[in-house]
Design a protein around this motif. Structure first.
Motif, mmCIF file in Angstrom:
data_model
loop_
_atom_site.group_PDB
_atom_site.id
_atom_site.type_symbol
_atom_site.label_atom_id
_atom_site.label_comp_id
_atom_site.label_asym_id
_atom_site.label_seq_id
_atom_site.Cartn_x
_atom_site.Cartn_y
_atom_site.Cartn_z
ATOM 1 N N SER A 1 0.839 -1.197 0.000
ATOM 2 C CA SER A 1 0.000 0.000 0.000
ATOM 3 C C SER A 1 0.872 1.245 0.000
ATOM 4 C CB SER A 1 -0.907 -0.002 1.230
ATOM 5 O OG SER A 1 -0.122 0.126 2.395
ATOM 6 N N ASN A 2 0.215 2.363 -0.305
ATOM 7 C CA ASN A 2 0.914 3.638 -0.266
ATOM 8 C C ASN A 2 1.223 3.996 1.177
ATOM 9 O OD1 ASN A 2 0.726 3.920 -3.015
ATOM 10 N ND2 ASN A 2 -1.194 5.071 -2.920
ATOM 11 N N PRO A 3 2.356 4.624 1.419
ATOM 12 C CA PRO A 3 2.659 4.986 2.811
ATOM 13 C C PRO A 3 1.697 6.065 3.293
ATOM 14 C CG PRO A 3 4.304 5.892 1.319
ATOM 15 C CD PRO A 3 3.407 5.011 0.504
ATOM 16 N N SER A 4 1.106 5.835 4.436
ATOM 17 C CA SER A 4 0.178 6.805 5.001
ATOM 18 C C SER A 4 0.974 7.756 5.884
ATOM 19 C CB SER A 4 -0.901 6.095 5.815
ATOM 20 O OG SER A 4 -0.311 5.384 6.874
#
Length: 143
Positions: free
Chosen positions: A63-66
């Motif tokens: 996933s994209n880094p939050s």
């Protein structure tokens, strides 16, 4: 006239395949076993990866880094400390009223015995709880 021999078409038999050596037969079966084993191993790893993805173990990689919410640490310095021979003192008050040389005298002596009367007078408003002047039984020197 001599009679010519009647030629009949010869029966053409299919060419016979030479017999394969035994080593080639063994090689063929071993290659089949090899491929079956690697197919089973590959299927196992695919199932393992699939189960880990479903459990969320790999979600941080996929996933994209939050944005991380940084929580500022609430570590504050103590406002009071115990000085031997003096008692509990307010740190900020002592730092404002005494010079670094006067603080050094207190640290080296371990108490306020080396301070002058004027230095002790400046230190008095910073003392929040005076140390009792009676020595404890364990601090008495033994003969």
């Amino acid at each position: 006239m001599p009679r010519a021999k009647k030629t009949t078409p010869a029966t053409v038999s299919a060419p016979t395949m030479p017999k394969r050596p035994t080593i080639h037969v063994i090689d063929h079966y071993l290659s089949v076993v090899f491929h079956v084993v690697w197919i089973v191993i590959g299927a196992f790893f695919l199932l393992l990866i699939f189960s880990q993805v479903r459990q969320g173990a790999l979600s941080s990689l996929l996933s994209n880094p939050s944005p991380q919410q940084s929580v500022p640490s609430q570590t504050s310095a103590p406002s009071e400390t115990n000085l031997p021979g003096i008692g509990m003192v307010n740190i900020s008050c002592v730092q404002q009223t005494l010079s670094p040389d006067e603080l050094q005298k207190i640290v080296q002596a371990g108490d306020a015995s080396n301070l002058t009367a004027a230095e002790k007078a400046k230190l008095a408003p910073c003392v929040t709880q005076a140390e009792s002047s009676t020595p404890s039984a364990s601090s008495k020197p033994t003969k």
